[in-house]
Write an enzyme that holds these catalytic residues in place. Structure first.
Site, short mmCIF file in Angstrom:
data_model
loop_
_atom_site.label_atom_id
_atom_site.label_comp_id
_atom_site.label_asym_id
_atom_site.label_seq_id
_atom_site.Cartn_x
_atom_site.Cartn_y
_atom_site.Cartn_z
N ASP A 1 -7.95 -6.62 -4.09
CA ASP A 1 -9.12 -6.84 -3.25
C ASP A 1 -8.70 -7.75 -2.09
OD1 ASP A 1 -11.77 -6.72 -2.47
OD2 ASP A 1 -12.37 -8.42 -3.70
N ASP B 1 -13.13 -9.33 -8.19
CA ASP B 1 -13.97 -10.46 -8.57
C ASP B 1 -15.43 -10.08 -8.75
OD1 ASP B 1 -14.65 -9.96 -5.97
OD2 ASP B 1 -14.15 -11.95 -5.20
N ASP C 1 -16.07 -4.24 -9.35
CA ASP C 1 -14.66 -4.10 -9.69
C ASP C 1 -14.42 -3.86 -11.18
OD1 ASP C 1 -13.80 -4.61 -7.03
OD2 ASP C 1 -14.07 -6.75 -7.35
#
Length: 897
Positions: free
Chosen positions: A327, A642, A646
């Site tokens: 990410d 996070d 996800d």
């Protein structure tokens, strides 16, 4: 038929739901719908009972053989042997059960994400209601700080902004509207919607509930998370295959041993004991416990490097990782919006420093490398631009426990910090120009304005916002001395295009002096006559240490891919700065968006996943597809994240890595590893530790397998020759369990090889036993067999009893293993580390020597293990065998290198 709520008009949504945007549902209608749709909660996953989890520890082929061996020995009267065998099985099961830890609680955490109360209109009455009682058709009222209780189609907004990073990955709060958006809009662009579990950061709004519970976007993710399988690791797969091979080999050899012995006229009971001895000898009883302990040691080493491991086998998987899908926000970047550039009519400036810490200089861009910090008094336009950011804002930054934290909108906080770097503080500036009125930022107007009183009796309006909103209101731009100059649209456009191409978010700042004291702002006051002071460029900056870590990944043969919910241009700019990609053409050539991925078949997606390294505006389902695509191409995928969005990809990836600081509980519980510092660099450190763990694990396996093979072959050869067993089953168990723990485990503490991050990742289909390792194993088996039988026959020929000969044969196995331990500190070539770099090897050798002496001379051990004391001359020959084996293997390592 699925309704596209985000692209439908408010009237159409109202009609489809059979509700009223003003009065909401009646109590009776709400009761009917809760019966129809269920409560607004998410399904909870099944948690394995601890008893079942403990019993599962026995579910392994090699354990079945040990249990069967224990039962057989019990039937024929070998109670001592049975107790030792079953004790070994029970010890391994306890270690596995304890290390496995608590059951996965991701779905329970998800269910908790919709617990609480919300403001709802029912029957025309506004009330607070438990979130779980909310149903489709309810009218929900949102205010700043509220958590959205369900998926809503917004029907009215007032400067509404919602933080959706946990769902979409976008670092900036999403501005909301009530007008429908395009039907093809991705989740992050659906401005007419508010989604469950997100948080209102500014303004107010009202929406109609269109989905609750598992039907919400977060509920869909919950379903994906429940369906996402937990994959086996490369190590567990290979050990499973290895165990199956051993299982077949042991059964065939045991059956052959029994058959050969009976054919030679031996008693069946004796041959059963011989078959049991072969089975017990060939099974590496200490391997499961040793693997678990070595991995646990790796877990502790990773914890010291800020990576908390939740699943033991994943430690080794990290060493096999070929692709890290990361990410952007908070992992590769600081997750703190930062002003990095300022442009006025006369100059361009660079603002140093990152994050909310108000430290850094402002330099002229044209000679930033050699320039001294700029004194803002020398450029009035720069001074006023910074002052606009400080005064035309409601955000603030404060130092808490040594860390600078922002309160309010991240964009405004960045402007406040930029002003503080130039010693402009809001409390001081407001004393000079007291605040009189505020027009909050509006997603429709795209600007914010504040009114201030100036001395002696004037007023000044400060305004900041989107360039397209401010330029029509500006008639002039401010020069370096504060003079008003004509707007140079060509230069302004050029600066904005340059900033945008660098992935910066661009804001304009303007001011307007008014004669007399205004007490409030009117539409006419804001319609025109402003002076453009400057343009501000800001970004969530890359972490400074990440670029070197990505370069290290590339050297180690590990690919890095950025998968983010942010905009494509921003993603490409960050990826370029970090060295993930090299941009030579238009940014669109290096990125694929969620909309692009929607059009691709699974085969086309595999090609795109392999070819591209940047993916932007990606949804949770698309992250999952990307992980699957890479895995189908044979990659071992580590996925970071996070947010709630996800979690499915974290669960599906070979290694799921969650952020400990900014990560949601759902992401943490779906992951295998949690980073306590949210830093990509820690992932690279964890990969290094994973490779070290596997290296040390292979050292243990290379060290222990020859002994097991030799023990089994000793029994087979003895039966074939028709002689008494040189070593008994209980001797074999003593050797396997004591040496595995005392001698083998110290290999887990071997330091990291200097070149471990310069090697290519180990492929998942690579065998545990390469040609070199098989040849080494064969050499050691030959040395153990020849030494064992040699010592055994020598003792018998010297007049020793059978028990003394068997004791000496067992001792030579232990001594050779001790010398071989020092050979195994490196797999190829001599060790590059001094012997004192791992003192546990020396301590283990000393302790094993003491225990073997007790095994030989202490009466209690003589009775339990059927051993007898040996004379000094026996030990001289035994030690000579050990030393010879060390020299022979050392020569082999040098020749093979």
């Amino acid at each position: 038929m699925h309704i596209q709520w985000h692209s439908s008009s408010v009237d159409a949504v109202e009609a489809s739901l059979g509700t009223s945007r003003t009065d909401g549902l009646s109590d009776d209608a709400a009761r009917e719908r809760i019966a129809q749709y269920g409560r607004n909660t998410l399904p909870k996953g099944r948690i394995e009972h601890p008893i079942l989890r403990f019993l599962r520890q026995f579910h392994a082929p090699l354990v079945y053989i040990l249990i069967a061996s224990g039962v057989v020995t019990a039937i024929i009267g070998g109670i001592t042997d049975t107790s030792v065998i079953l004790g070994v099985v029970l010890l391994n099961a306890i270690i596995g059960f304890v290390q496995e830890g608590k059951a996965i609680s991701s779905l329970a955490r998800l269910a908790n994400s919709v617990v609480g109360t919300a403001t709802v209109v029912r029957g025309g009455v506004r009330m607070r209601l438990a979130m779980e009682e909310i149903v489709p058709g309810d009218v929900v009222v949102l205010e700043s700080g509220d958590r959205v209780p369900a998926d809503l189609r917004l029907v009215w907004v007032k400067d509404l902004a919602i933080a959706e990073s946990s769902l979409t990955g976008e670092s900036v709060p999403s501005e909301k509207q009530s007008l429908p958006v395009d039907a093809t809009s991705v989740l992050a662009d659906r401005a007419s919607m508010a989604y469950a579990s997100t948080v209102v950061t500014r303004g107010a709004g009202m929406g109609l509930v269109v989905a609750t519970g598992k039907s919400t976007e977060v509920g869909t993710i919950s379903t994906l998370l429940n369906e996402a399988p937990s994959l086996q690791t490369p190590l567990t797969q290979q050990i499973a295959r290895f165990s199956n091979v051993i299982l077949v080999a042991i059964l065939l050899l045991a059956a052959g041993t029994f058959a050969v012995g009976v054919m030679r006229g031996e008693r069946p009971v004796d041959m059963i004991m011989a078959a049991v001895a072969l089975s017990v000898g060939a099974i590496p009883e200490g391997l499961p416990a040793a693997v678990t302990i070595i991995l646990a040691i790796g877990v502790n080493r990773m914890a010291r490097r800020r990576a908390i491991v939740r699943s033991l086998p994943v430690v080794e998987t990290l060493g096999s990782t070929t692709v890290i899908c990361s990410d952007k926000t908070g992992t590769l970047t600081e997750n703190q919006m930062t002003v990095v550039g300022l442009t006025t009519a006369s100059a361009e400036y660079i603002v140093q420093g990152t994050g909310y810490r108000p430290e850094g200089d402002i330099l002229l861009r044209k000679n930033a490398d050699a320039a001294s910090p700029v004194h803002i008094g020398r450029d009035v336009a720069l001074h006023e631009t910074l002052r606009v950011g400080v005064l035309c804002s409601t955000a603030s930054v404060h130092q808490v426990d040594g860390y600078w934290q922002a309160l309010g909108d991240p964009t405004e906080a960045a402007l406040v910090v930029a002003g503080m770097k130039a010693s402009l503080h809001r409390d001081v500036e407001q004393e000079l120009m007291p605040l009189a009125d505020v027009v909050p930022f509006s997603s429709d107007a795209q600007f914010m304005a504040t009114l201030h009183h100036t001395q002696p009796s004037g007023s000044r309006i400060y305004m900041k916002g989107a360039l397209e909103a401010l330029l029509p209101r500006c008639t002039m731009m401010m020069g370096q001395t504060g003079s008003h100059e004509s707007l140079d649209m060509q230069t302004i456009t050029s600066h904005v295009e340059t900033m945008s191409a660098e992935g910066l978010r661009v804001l304009a700042c303007a001011m307007k002096d008014v004669d007399g004291r205004l007490e409030e702002l009117s539409a006419a006051d804001l319609s025109g006559g402003f002076v453009l002071t400057g343009i501000v460029g800001m970004v969530d900056p890359p972490r400074p240490e990440v670029r070197a870590s990505i370069a290290e990944c590339h050297r180690a043969g590990v690919g890095v891919k950025m998968i983010t919910g942010d905009h494509a241009i921003t993603a490409v700019a960050i990826a370029r700065d970090l060295g993930i990609i090299e941009v030579a053409g238009h940014p669109s050539e290096y990125v694929r968006t969620g909309r692009d991925l929607e059009q691709l078949s699974d085969e086309q997606l595999e090609d795109a996943a392999e070819r591209f390294s940047v993916f932007a505006r990606v949804t949770a389902e698309q992250k999952l597809r990307l992980v699957h695509a890479l895995q189908r191409r044979g990659h071992v995928v580590a996925m970071t994240g996070d947010g709630v969005n996800d979690a499915p990809a974290l669960r599906t990836a070979n290694v799921g890595i969650a952020m400990g600081g900014t990560g949601t509980d759902v992401a943490k519980d779906a992951s295998d590893i949690v980073l306590t510092d949210d830093n990509f660099t820690t992932i690279v450190a964890a990969v290094e530790e994973g490779r070290t763990v596997f290296e040390n694990l292979m050292k243990f396996i290379v060290w222990t397998i020859p002994t097991n093979a030799a023990e089994g072959l000793v029994i087979l050869v003895a039966v074939a020759l028709g002689i008494a067993l040189p070593i008994l089953p209980i001797h074999i168990l003593w050797i396997n369990m004591t040496t595995a723990v005392i001698l083998g485990l110290p290999l887990a503490f071997e330091p990291t090889p200097h070149d471990v991050m310069e090697r290519r990742p180990r492929r998942m289909n690579d065998s545990l036993f390469s040609r070199d390792i098989l040849m080494r194993t064969g050499l050691m088996v030959l040395l153990l067999l020849s030494s064992g039988f040699g010592i055994y026959f020598w003792e018998l020929s010297s007049g020793s009893t059978l028990v003394e000969a068997q004791t000496a044969a067992a001792a030579v196995f232990v001594v050779i293993q001790t010398f071989y331990l020092f050979n195994c500190r490196t797999l190829v070539g001599p060790s590059t580390h001094p012997i004192t770099s791992n003192m546990t090897v020396l301590y283990g050798a000393a302790l094993m020597a003491l225990l073997q002496l007790a095994f030989t001379y202490v009466p209690f051990f003589n009775d339990v293990f059927r051993t007898a004391p040996l004379p000094l001359t026996s030990w001289m020959y035994i030690l000579a065998c050990g030393l010879a084996s060390y020299v022979i293997v050392s020569i082999e390592k040098v020749l093979r290198r």
